[in-house]
Design an enzyme around this catalytic site. Structure first.
Site, short mmCIF file in Angstrom:
data_model
loop_
_atom_site.label_atom_id
_atom_site.label_comp_id
_atom_site.label_asym_id
_atom_site.label_seq_id
_atom_site.Cartn_x
_atom_site.Cartn_y
_atom_site.Cartn_z
CG ASP A 172 27.44 37.79 39.32
OD1 ASP A 172 26.35 37.41 38.89
OD2 ASP A 172 27.77 39.00 39.41
CE LYS A 223 24.64 40.33 38.91
NZ LYS A 223 25.91 40.99 38.57
CB CYS A 242 27.28 41.02 42.67
SG CYS A 242 27.78 41.86 41.14
C1 VGL Z 1 30.90 42.09 40.12
C2 VGL Z 1 32.37 43.78 39.71
C3 VGL Z 1 31.93 43.88 38.42
C4 VGL Z 1 30.36 41.09 41.10
C5 VGL Z 1 30.42 42.18 38.83
O1 VGL Z 1 29.85 40.04 40.68
O2 VGL Z 1 30.48 41.35 42.33
N1 VGL Z 1 31.86 42.90 40.56
N2 VGL Z 1 30.95 43.06 37.98
#
Ligand code: VGL
Ligand code: ZN
Length: 222
Positions: free
Chosen positions: A18, A116, A161
């Site tokens: 991410d 995802k 994540c």
């Molecule tokens: C994430 C909060 C919401 C992450 C993703 O990548 O850790 N955190 N969506």
């Protein structure tokens, strides 16, 4: 031949979680210091023969957005059918600029971009199993079929994540090492410290990127 080899080798995977505009400074859900992960990730990506990226990828109106719940604000928790869910600012909406992988990330040879969080009613912090703890993303099967054994985890965010991905990777039987200077956390009420303790208890290792990038194998891999 020495039996012990230095990573990274053919069974080692660099998993980059991410690293998207919305999680970087100025983004909708900016992780404090999140941009600091990019330099070590780029340095490591150049060393790893195999790299996989993940991309948080929510439909507009996603269940994890505070804006989808009347009267709720970001960072509050609500109870959903599958359990407690932290509510977030709208982020990583499919096709938006905020959902783009950082242009500073240099890993064009990544073999897979695993999206995802695309199910409207289910979040997915983990790259492996969605928040209902039942729905598989398919990444476990992919990594097993490719013969990977050891996952080196980098990216954002340590307490969401990264944490959930690390725990699920251990459950699936992979060795897991977090590159500690290549991750950063959101940190809600001590969640980063708890994440490190939970990961340690699950047998997740942690190292500095220099331990890999300063130690090169003396021979090419077979
Ligand atoms: C994430 C909060 C919401 C992450 C993703 O990548 O850790 N955190 N969506
Ligand atoms: Zn998300």
């Amino acid at each position: 031949m020495p039996s012990r080899r230095l990573p990274p080798g053919e069974r080692d995977l660099l998993l980059v979680v991410d690293v998207q505009e919305d999680f970087l400074p100025g983004g909708a859900l900016a992780v404090p210091g999140g941009d600091a992960v990019i330099e070590p990730i780029n340095r490591l990506a150049a060393l790893f023969p195999h790299v996989v990226l993940t991309q948080d990828w929510h439909p507009a109106g996603h269940v994890s957005f505070a804006s989808s719940h009347a009267g709720r604000r970001p960072f509050e928790t609500v109870d959903l059918a599958y359990g407690p869910q932290v509510l977030w600012p709208d982020h990583c909406v499919q096709g938006s600029t905020g959902a783009r992988l950082s242009a500073e990330l240099h890993a064009d040879w990544a073999e897979l971009v695993m999206r995802k969080g695309y199910h409207f009613h289910t979040d997915s912090y983990s790259a492996f199993v969605e928040a209902d703890r039942v729905t598989q993303t398919g990444l476990t099967g992919y990594l097993r079929e490719r013969g990977f054994e050891h996952i080196y985890l980098t990216g954002l965010a340590t307490d969401y994540c990264i944490l959930w991905s690390a725990l699920d990777a251990r459950k699936a039987g992979f060795a897991v090492t977090i590159i500690e200077d290549a991750v950063r956390g959101i940190d809600i009420d001590g969640s980063v410290e708890r994440a490190w303790a939970t990961m340690a208890a699950a047998g997740v290792d942690r190292i500095e990127s220099a331990a890999l990038s300063d130690a090169r194998p003396s021979e090419p891999y077979p």
